[in-house]
Design a protein around this motif. Structure first.
Motif, PDB file in Angstrom:
ATOM      1  N   LEU A  24       1.014  -1.362  -0.081  1.00  0.00           N
ATOM      2  CA  LEU A  24      -0.110  -0.053  -0.045  1.00  0.00           C
ATOM      3  C   LEU A  24       1.028   1.168  -0.136  1.00  0.00           C
ATOM      4  N   ARG A  25       0.570   2.153  -1.063  1.00  0.00           N
ATOM      5  CA  ARG A  25       1.361   3.412  -1.009  1.00  0.00           C
ATOM      6  C   ARG A  25       0.907   4.189   0.045  1.00  0.00           C
ATOM      7  N   LEU A  26       1.583   4.860   1.044  1.00  0.00           N
ATOM      8  CA  LEU A  26       1.001   5.548   2.084  1.00  0.00           C
ATOM      9  C   LEU A  26       1.232   7.024   1.705  1.00  0.00           C
ATOM     10  N   SER A  27       2.337   7.329   0.936  1.00  0.00           N
ATOM     11  CA  SER A  27       2.781   8.645   0.408  1.00  0.00           C
ATOM     12  C   SER A  27       3.585   8.690  -0.648  1.00  0.00           C
ATOM     13  N   GLU A  28       4.056   9.632  -1.294  1.00  0.00           N
ATOM     14  CA  GLU A  28       4.959   9.516  -2.576  1.00  0.00           C
ATOM     15  C   GLU A  28       6.300   8.434  -1.979  1.00  0.00           C
ATOM     16  N   ASP A  29       6.864   8.722  -0.988  1.00  0.00           N
ATOM     17  CA  ASP A  29       8.127   7.975  -0.545  1.00  0.00           C
ATOM     18  C   ASP A  29       7.843   7.026   0.907  1.00  0.00           C
ATOM     19  N   LYS A  30       6.472   6.696   0.951  1.00  0.00           N
ATOM     20  CA  LYS A  30       6.449   5.518   2.113  1.00  0.00           C
ATOM     21  C   LYS A  30       5.424   4.467   1.431  1.00  0.00           C
ATOM     22  N   PHE A  31       5.877   3.171   1.966  1.00  0.00           N
ATOM     23  CA  PHE A  31       4.910   2.240   1.538  1.00  0.00           C
ATOM     24  C   PHE A  31       4.673   1.121   2.623  1.00  0.00           C
ATOM     25  N   GLN A  32       3.449   0.740   2.837  1.00  0.00           N
ATOM     26  CA  GLN A  32       3.480  -0.256   3.756  1.00  0.00           C
ATOM     27  C   GLN A  32       3.170  -1.681   3.396  1.00  0.00           C
ATOM     28  N   LEU A  33       3.571  -2.769   3.659  1.00  0.00           N
ATOM     29  CA  LEU A  33       3.805  -4.157   3.233  1.00  0.00           C
ATOM     30  C   LEU A  33       3.061  -4.856   4.316  1.00  0.00           C
ATOM     31  N   VAL A  34       2.212  -5.637   3.729  1.00  0.00           N
ATOM     32  CA  VAL A  34       1.601  -6.816   4.458  1.00  0.00           C
ATOM     33  C   VAL A  34       2.545  -8.118   4.143  1.00  0.00           C
ATOM     34  N   ILE A  35       3.073  -8.745   5.028  1.00  0.00           N
ATOM     35  CA  ILE A  35       3.898  -9.826   4.621  1.00  0.00           C
ATOM     36  C   ILE A  35       3.414 -11.076   5.588  1.00  0.00           C
ATOM     37  N   ARG A  36       3.735 -12.155   5.291  1.00  0.00           N
ATOM     38  CA  ARG A  36       3.329 -13.460   5.944  1.00  0.00           C
ATOM     39  C   ARG A  36       4.256 -13.595   7.170  1.00  0.00           C
ATOM     40  N   ARG A  37       3.884 -14.238   8.081  1.00  0.00           N
ATOM     41  CA  ARG A  37       4.633 -14.559   9.249  1.00  0.00           C
ATOM     42  C   ARG A  37       5.770 -15.313   8.902  1.00  0.00           C
TER      43      ARG A  37
END
Ligand SMILES: [Zn+2]
Lengths: 198, 97
Positions: A163-176
């Motif tokens: 998920l792109r939170l801002s131009e230079d910030k990303f959130q990743l959902v990763i598996r355990r």
């Protein structure tokens, strides 16, 4: 909640809390948004009662456009598929939200607490695009990947929802089960930029 | 590397995100107990292997995790179209002539 239960994030062993602040000058800034509540919701996006029910509980309309996301004060929702969403809520509130969804929604739907199955990490910093380019084949240009868009793709060949939170910030959902590998990958691939943990 | 349009994510994605899942449009017989062994074996095991246009299922494994259909040329690897489950192809071998 009982004090006897000790919850650990999949990156517990990395002891990230002890790495915070050790390096200030990294081109990559890494943060684990640990121990949030993750709920997987399945349902029919063409069913008005389903959509209104979810909105009533989460205070925001379910994002039904492909690859979109939505946010309210209490929840962040990511589109995963035409009939599937990920709802991220504050740690400890997932049971409440799940119960409310079950009480409000009728008919054919499914809600599952998958908090233990995955974790969230945030990547930012002035070299974050360079790191992302090494890690995913997805086109990071703002025209193809605008702020608020969420894509299920690969990150260093491991599955991830980005998920792109801002131009230079990303959130990743990763598996355990992939989190240690992804953590090692990020450490190695950010070597040339420097890595700061926050 | 193939560039594949996912009809559910509604955009082109890298091949790495997908897995092929065999021949498309195979319908499970409604009354399996009424079939002969040969008919049942045909349903279970026999697949087309055309040179040219082929309709296949693929799954967007790292994306929306949905199955969908692809019309693909097995000689050139060119993907002619992708379409959602339950739909029929617009491009078929007979139409191509
Ligand atoms: Zn897809």
């Amino acid at each position: 909640m009982s004090n006897l239960i000790q919850v650990e994030s999949p990156l517990h062993h990395a002891q990230l809390d002890q790495l915070i602040g050790q390096s200030q000058s990294g081109g990559i800034i890494f943060h684990e948004a640990a121990l949030f509540g993750h709920l997987n919701l399945r349902g029919n996006a063409d069913d008005d009662a389903f959509l209104t029910g979810v909105q009533e509980v989460l205070d925001v309309a379910l994002p039904t456009t492909a690859c979109s996301s939505a946010k309210s004060e209490s929840a962040q929702i990511m589109w995963l598929a035409p009939d599937e969403w990920l709802i991220v809520v504050a740690s400890g509130s997932e049971y409440d939200v799940e119960e409310k969804l079950r009480a409000t929604l009728k008919g054919h739907f499914a809600v599952s607490d998958i908090s233990g199955a995955q974790t969230l990490i945030e990547l930012s910093g002035m070299n974050v695009i360079d790191l992302m380019k090494k890690s995913t084949g997805y086109d990071l240009h703002l025209d193809s990947f605008p702020i608020g868009k969420v894509v299920g793709t690969t990150f260093a060949k491991a599955g991830a929802h980005i998920l792109r939170l801002s131009e230079d910030k990303f959130q990743l959902v990763i598996r355990r089960s992939f989190s240690d590998y992804v953590w090692l990958w990020i450490q190695q691939s950010s070597k040339e930029y420097g890595l700061s943990i926050v | 590397m193939l560039h594949i349009y996912c009809p559910y994510c509604e955009e082109m994605r890298e091949e790495e995100e997908f897995n092929p899942a065999g021949q498309a449009h195979i319908e499970r017989p409604l009354q399996p107990e009424e079939l002969s062994d040969e008919q049942w074996a045909r349903y279970l095991f026999f697949r087309k292997n055309p040179r040219g246009l082929h309709h296949e299922m693929w799954v967007h494994a790292h994306g929306c995790r949905k199955y969908f259909n692809i019309t693909r040329n097995t000689v050139t690897y060119q993907i002619m179209e992708t379409y959602k489950m339950g739909l029929q192809p617009n491009i078929t071998a007979s139409k191509e002539g």
